[in-house]
Every structure is written in structure tokens, then in C-alpha cells.
Design a protein around this motif. Sequence first.
Motif, PDB file in Angstrom:
ATOM      1  N   VAL A  35     -14.920 -18.382  -8.165  1.00  0.00           N
ATOM      2  CA  VAL A  35     -15.616 -17.284  -8.837  1.00  0.00           C
ATOM      3  C   VAL A  35     -17.104 -17.317  -8.512  1.00  0.00           C
ATOM      4  CG1 VAL A  35     -16.219 -16.302 -11.087  1.00  0.00           C
ATOM      5  CG2 VAL A  35     -13.911 -17.177 -10.687  1.00  0.00           C
ATOM      6  N   GLY A  36     -17.654 -18.528  -8.385  1.00  0.00           N
ATOM      7  CA  GLY A  36     -19.085 -18.652  -8.134  1.00  0.00           C
ATOM      8  C   GLY A  36     -19.518 -18.298  -6.731  1.00  0.00           C
ATOM      9  N   THR A  37     -18.601 -18.364  -5.760  1.00  0.00           N
ATOM     10  CA  THR A  37     -18.988 -18.115  -4.367  1.00  0.00           C
ATOM     11  C   THR A  37     -18.489 -16.780  -3.827  1.00  0.00           C
ATOM     12  OG1 THR A  37     -17.032 -19.332  -3.591  1.00  0.00           O
ATOM     13  CG2 THR A  37     -19.083 -20.573  -3.811  1.00  0.00           C
ATOM     14  N   MET A  38     -17.819 -15.993  -4.643  1.00  0.00           N
ATOM     15  CA  MET A  38     -17.312 -14.699  -4.175  1.00  0.00           C
ATOM     16  C   MET A  38     -18.352 -13.588  -4.291  1.00  0.00           C
ATOM     17  SD  MET A  38     -14.256 -14.776  -2.884  1.00  0.00           S
ATOM     18  CE  MET A  38     -13.332 -13.267  -3.145  1.00  0.00           C
ATOM     19  N   MET A  39     -19.547 -13.940  -4.750  1.00  0.00           N
ATOM     20  CA  MET A  39     -20.663 -13.000  -4.860  1.00  0.00           C
ATOM     21  C   MET A  39     -20.335 -11.794  -5.729  1.00  0.00           C
ATOM     22  SD  MET A  39     -23.397 -14.097  -3.546  1.00  0.00           S
ATOM     23  CE  MET A  39     -23.267 -15.877  -3.535  1.00  0.00           C
ATOM     24  N   ARG A  40     -19.691 -12.093  -6.862  1.00  0.00           N
ATOM     25  CA  ARG A  40     -19.462 -11.075  -7.879  1.00  0.00           C
ATOM     26  C   ARG A  40     -20.171 -11.509  -9.149  1.00  0.00           C
ATOM     27  NH1 ARG A  40     -17.643  -7.006  -4.772  1.00  0.00           N
ATOM     28  NH2 ARG A  40     -16.011  -7.742  -3.364  1.00  0.00           N
ATOM     29  N   SER A  41     -20.508 -10.554  -9.999  1.00  0.00           N
ATOM     30  CA  SER A  41     -21.154 -10.886 -11.257  1.00  0.00           C
ATOM     31  C   SER A  41     -20.240 -11.825 -12.051  1.00  0.00           C
ATOM     32  CB  SER A  41     -21.403  -9.593 -12.039  1.00  0.00           C
ATOM     33  OG  SER A  41     -22.147  -9.839 -13.184  1.00  0.00           O
ATOM     34  N   PRO A  42     -20.781 -12.823 -12.757  1.00  0.00           N
ATOM     35  CA  PRO A  42     -22.207 -13.049 -13.056  1.00  0.00           C
ATOM     36  C   PRO A  42     -22.947 -13.903 -12.045  1.00  0.00           C
ATOM     37  CG  PRO A  42     -20.852 -14.557 -14.342  1.00  0.00           C
ATOM     38  CD  PRO A  42     -19.888 -13.723 -13.546  1.00  0.00           C
ATOM     39  N   PHE A  43     -22.370 -14.139 -10.874  1.00  0.00           N
ATOM     40  CA  PHE A  43     -23.003 -15.046  -9.908  1.00  0.00           C
ATOM     41  C   PHE A  43     -23.514 -14.316  -8.675  1.00  0.00           C
ATOM     42  CE2 PHE A  43     -19.614 -17.417 -12.138  1.00  0.00           C
ATOM     43  CZ  PHE A  43     -20.408 -18.338 -12.807  1.00  0.00           C
ATOM     44  N   ASP A  44     -23.861 -13.047  -8.796  1.00  0.00           N
ATOM     45  CA  ASP A  44     -24.290 -12.269  -7.630  1.00  0.00           C
ATOM     46  C   ASP A  44     -25.742 -11.832  -7.713  1.00  0.00           C
ATOM     47  OD1 ASP A  44     -24.004 -10.450  -9.687  1.00  0.00           O
ATOM     48  OD2 ASP A  44     -23.225  -8.859  -8.395  1.00  0.00           O
ATOM     49  N   VAL A  45     -26.563 -12.576  -8.433  1.00  0.00           N
ATOM     50  CA  VAL A  45     -27.945 -12.139  -8.613  1.00  0.00           C
ATOM     51  C   VAL A  45     -28.693 -12.091  -7.283  1.00  0.00           C
ATOM     52  CG1 VAL A  45     -28.912 -14.454  -9.046  1.00  0.00           C
ATOM     53  CG2 VAL A  45     -30.017 -12.445 -10.038  1.00  0.00           C
ATOM     54  N   VAL A  46     -28.303 -12.944  -6.315  1.00  0.00           N
ATOM     55  CA  VAL A  46     -29.000 -12.933  -5.023  1.00  0.00           C
ATOM     56  C   VAL A  46     -28.667 -11.681  -4.211  1.00  0.00           C
ATOM     57  CG1 VAL A  46     -29.206 -15.426  -4.887  1.00  0.00           C
ATOM     58  CG2 VAL A  46     -27.162 -14.338  -3.997  1.00  0.00           C
ATOM     59  N   LEU A  47     -27.631 -10.934  -4.615  1.00  0.00           N
ATOM     60  CA  LEU A  47     -27.300  -9.673  -3.938  1.00  0.00           C
ATOM     61  C   LEU A  47     -27.512  -8.466  -4.839  1.00  0.00           C
ATOM     62  CD1 LEU A  47     -24.013 -10.588  -2.017  1.00  0.00           C
ATOM     63  CD2 LEU A  47     -26.314 -10.340  -1.088  1.00  0.00           C
ATOM     64  N   ALA A  48     -28.063  -8.695  -6.026  1.00  0.00           N
ATOM     65  CA  ALA A  48     -28.273  -7.590  -6.962  1.00  0.00           C
ATOM     66  C   ALA A  48     -29.290  -6.598  -6.393  1.00  0.00           C
ATOM     67  CB  ALA A  48     -28.767  -8.137  -8.298  1.00  0.00           C
ATOM     68  N   PRO A  49     -29.162  -5.307  -6.736  1.00  0.00           N
ATOM     69  CA  PRO A  49     -30.088  -4.300  -6.184  1.00  0.00           C
ATOM     70  C   PRO A  49     -31.556  -4.632  -6.418  1.00  0.00           C
ATOM     71  CG  PRO A  49     -28.237  -3.231  -7.251  1.00  0.00           C
ATOM     72  CD  PRO A  49     -28.092  -4.693  -7.538  1.00  0.00           C
ATOM     73  N   GLN A  50     -31.884  -5.167  -7.591  1.00  0.00           N
ATOM     74  CA  GLN A  50     -33.284  -5.484  -7.860  1.00  0.00           C
ATOM     75  C   GLN A  50     -33.762  -6.718  -7.099  1.00  0.00           C
ATOM     76  OE1 GLN A  50     -30.783  -5.383 -10.019  1.00  0.00           O
ATOM     77  NE2 GLN A  50     -31.029  -6.780 -11.745  1.00  0.00           N
ATOM     78  N   GLU A  51     -32.830  -7.468  -6.493  1.00  0.00           N
ATOM     79  CA  GLU A  51     -33.194  -8.655  -5.739  1.00  0.00           C
ATOM     80  C   GLU A  51     -33.193  -8.412  -4.230  1.00  0.00           C
ATOM     81  OE1 GLU A  51     -33.668 -12.013  -6.694  1.00  0.00           O
ATOM     82  OE2 GLU A  51     -33.723 -11.546  -8.822  1.00  0.00           O
ATOM     83  N   ILE A  52     -32.678  -7.274  -3.792  1.00  0.00           N
ATOM     84  CA  ILE A  52     -32.533  -6.996  -2.365  1.00  0.00           C
ATOM     85  C   ILE A  52     -33.854  -7.127  -1.600  1.00  0.00           C
ATOM     86  CG2 ILE A  52     -32.083  -5.127  -0.717  1.00  0.00           C
ATOM     87  CD1 ILE A  52     -29.596  -6.572  -1.669  1.00  0.00           C
ATOM     88  N   PRO A  53     -35.003  -6.682  -2.139  1.00  0.00           N
ATOM     89  CA  PRO A  53     -36.246  -6.789  -1.365  1.00  0.00           C
ATOM     90  C   PRO A  53     -36.640  -8.215  -1.000  1.00  0.00           C
ATOM     91  CG  PRO A  53     -36.518  -5.209  -3.137  1.00  0.00           C
ATOM     92  CD  PRO A  53     -35.210  -5.898  -3.366  1.00  0.00           C
ATOM     93  N   ILE A  54     -36.030  -9.244  -1.623  1.00  0.00           N
ATOM     94  CA  ILE A  54     -36.410 -10.612  -1.270  1.00  0.00           C
ATOM     95  C   ILE A  54     -35.277 -11.345  -0.563  1.00  0.00           C
ATOM     96  CG2 ILE A  54     -38.004 -10.735  -3.209  1.00  0.00           C
ATOM     97  CD1 ILE A  54     -36.000 -12.653  -4.551  1.00  0.00           C
ATOM     98  N   GLY A  55     -34.309 -10.630  -0.023  1.00  0.00           N
ATOM     99  CA  GLY A  55     -33.171 -11.285   0.616  1.00  0.00           C
ATOM    100  C   GLY A  55     -32.955 -10.834   2.051  1.00  0.00           C
ATOM    101  N   PRO A  56     -32.042 -11.467   2.759  1.00  0.00           N
ATOM    102  CA  PRO A  56     -31.741 -11.118   4.157  1.00  0.00           C
ATOM    103  C   PRO A  56     -31.335  -9.671   4.389  1.00  0.00           C
ATOM    104  CG  PRO A  56     -30.784 -13.236   3.593  1.00  0.00           C
ATOM    105  CD  PRO A  56     -31.325 -12.661   2.314  1.00  0.00           C
TER     106      PRO A  56
END
Length: 301
Positions: free
Chosen positions: A194-215
Motif C-alpha cells: 500500500v505504501g509503494t503503490m503511490m496512492r493516498s495516503p502515501f502519494d504526497v510526493v505525487l500530489a498536485p500541490q507537490e508537483i512543482p518540486i518533483g521530477p
Amino acid sequence: MTFEWIQIPYALLTLFIILNYGLLMTAVVRKLAARVGGRPGIPVYQNYIDLVKNFALRSKISHGVMYYLGPVFRLTGGIGLILFVPTIYGSSWAQNFAFAGDLVLALYFVFFGTLGMALGAGESGHPHSAIGVSRGLSQVTMAELPLALAVYAIAVQYQTLSITEIVAAQQGGLFNWTLFTNPLAVVAAMFAFVGTMMRSPFDVVLAPQEIPIGPPTEYHSAYLALMQTNRAIFPIAKTIIYMNLFFGGATSWAEFAIKAFLLYMIPAVIGVVHPRFRVEQSIRFFLKWGLPVGVLAILTV
């Protein structure tokens, strides 16, 4: 089993099937999340349109060799995980190259893409990209810890690191599955799943508000298409690993489709009803729940 050249087109066919299954499943999950939010969602063929569009684009931006290799490493992790793990147990053509790999190699490929992505995004020189990667690495590393403990537990249980032999040991009935013979290992591994499938609640690194600081901000055009391809392949590859290790594997494509769908839906359903954790909350969660269960799984073997 020895290597035969015919395995190469067979493995590529398996990869093609899994890619299409992954593209459809990704669209289904996005549509599920949209329906829960009261929106119609995307059509199921939208991922194909996005993929073709991005592969047709070209970029004039260059940040160095490793910048180009980042998405390649990312995709290699997903493809390698599929090629060295049996997709259909007992199949003459969907075994891929499982005879040449084992659990250690599979775990390496699980983390290979993440590390490659970190190196590639870091090469861009943008400080926000490095911040986003470090946050993602911190969360994924901690999420993988329960999986590593669970894998150690079942390796001790079955006295082998061969994935094919582990699947073989689970044949003969439902209660031969690791789910019933070592439930603590399965629970620990599912925390990691569950933690590595990049779904909530563990997807903050891919969340829309986090996109400007990610790959995803650093990569575009064909580079983004490679990442999108891996985003379709890698989750299915992980479901194959879990299916083989804990749920008896699959002896037909129909069984594969059902088990992969059910496993894929677990983080999807959890994700649509839970708010996102912050990175530090995710790390505390895995330390508090995943790590102790993984230790207990080893102690009770």
C-alpha cells in the motif's frame, strides 16, 4: 531450465500484455477516484492518447547524461521486475526468464528505478527537484522495510530464494498459500504494498500541490512518456511479485487478471477514502505498524 532464444519473443509478448493491462487498470483507478468525487472521470483509453502524444514530442533541454538516463533507469526497474519473475506458473511461454533470477534480484529491481530517478532528477540542478526526490526516497525506503522483513521470513519458511519454487510450494489448495501459512509476513508485506503503490495516503510526493518540486516538472515529452509507461508497468509488476510470494501465483491468464485486479484495488480503495499523510507521518506509520509486524513474522517462522 536453460535459456532458449524463443523465450525472448515470448517475454516481449508477456510485457506487451502487462503494459496494456496496466494502462487500462490505471485508467480504471482514476475513473474510480473521479466517481467517488462526483466527477465522470477520464475515458479508459485516455492513457493511450497521452502516451502517443508524449512519445511524439521532442525536447531541446539538456542537463547531462544522467538526466537522460533517469527515466530509462525508471523503466528498466519495471521491465526487469517482469522479465525475471514468472508471470504464469507452469506456462511454457509466460515464465519469462525466471530461471535466471531470484528474490534478491527482484528486490533489487523494485528499488532500481527509484534510485535511477533520483540520480536523473538531481542532475537537472534544480533544488526543488532534489527536495522532491529526497522526500520520495525517504518514504519509499521506509515502506520497503516491512517487505524486506517479510521476504526474509518466507525465504526462511520455504528454504529457498527461487520465486518459482516458492510458487510451487503453494500449489495444491487455497490453504497452502503463504497468506494462510505465514499471515504475519503477508500483513507486513501488504503495509509495504500500500505504501509503494503511490496512492493516498502515501502519494504526497505525487500530489498536485507537490508537483512543482518533483521530477514530473523536470521531465516532459518522450522522457515523460517513459515515466508514464513505467507507471503502467511497475504497479502490475509489483502485484505479480506479491501474487507469487503470498497468494499462490497464477496458473492461467484468467487467474492472473482476477488476482492482479483484486490486489490493485486494495490501495486504490484505501486511497479514495483516506487523506494524504505528510512524509514524516508516513515514516512514523511504517515504523509503528509495518516494522513490528515484519519482525514478528521472522520470529514466528
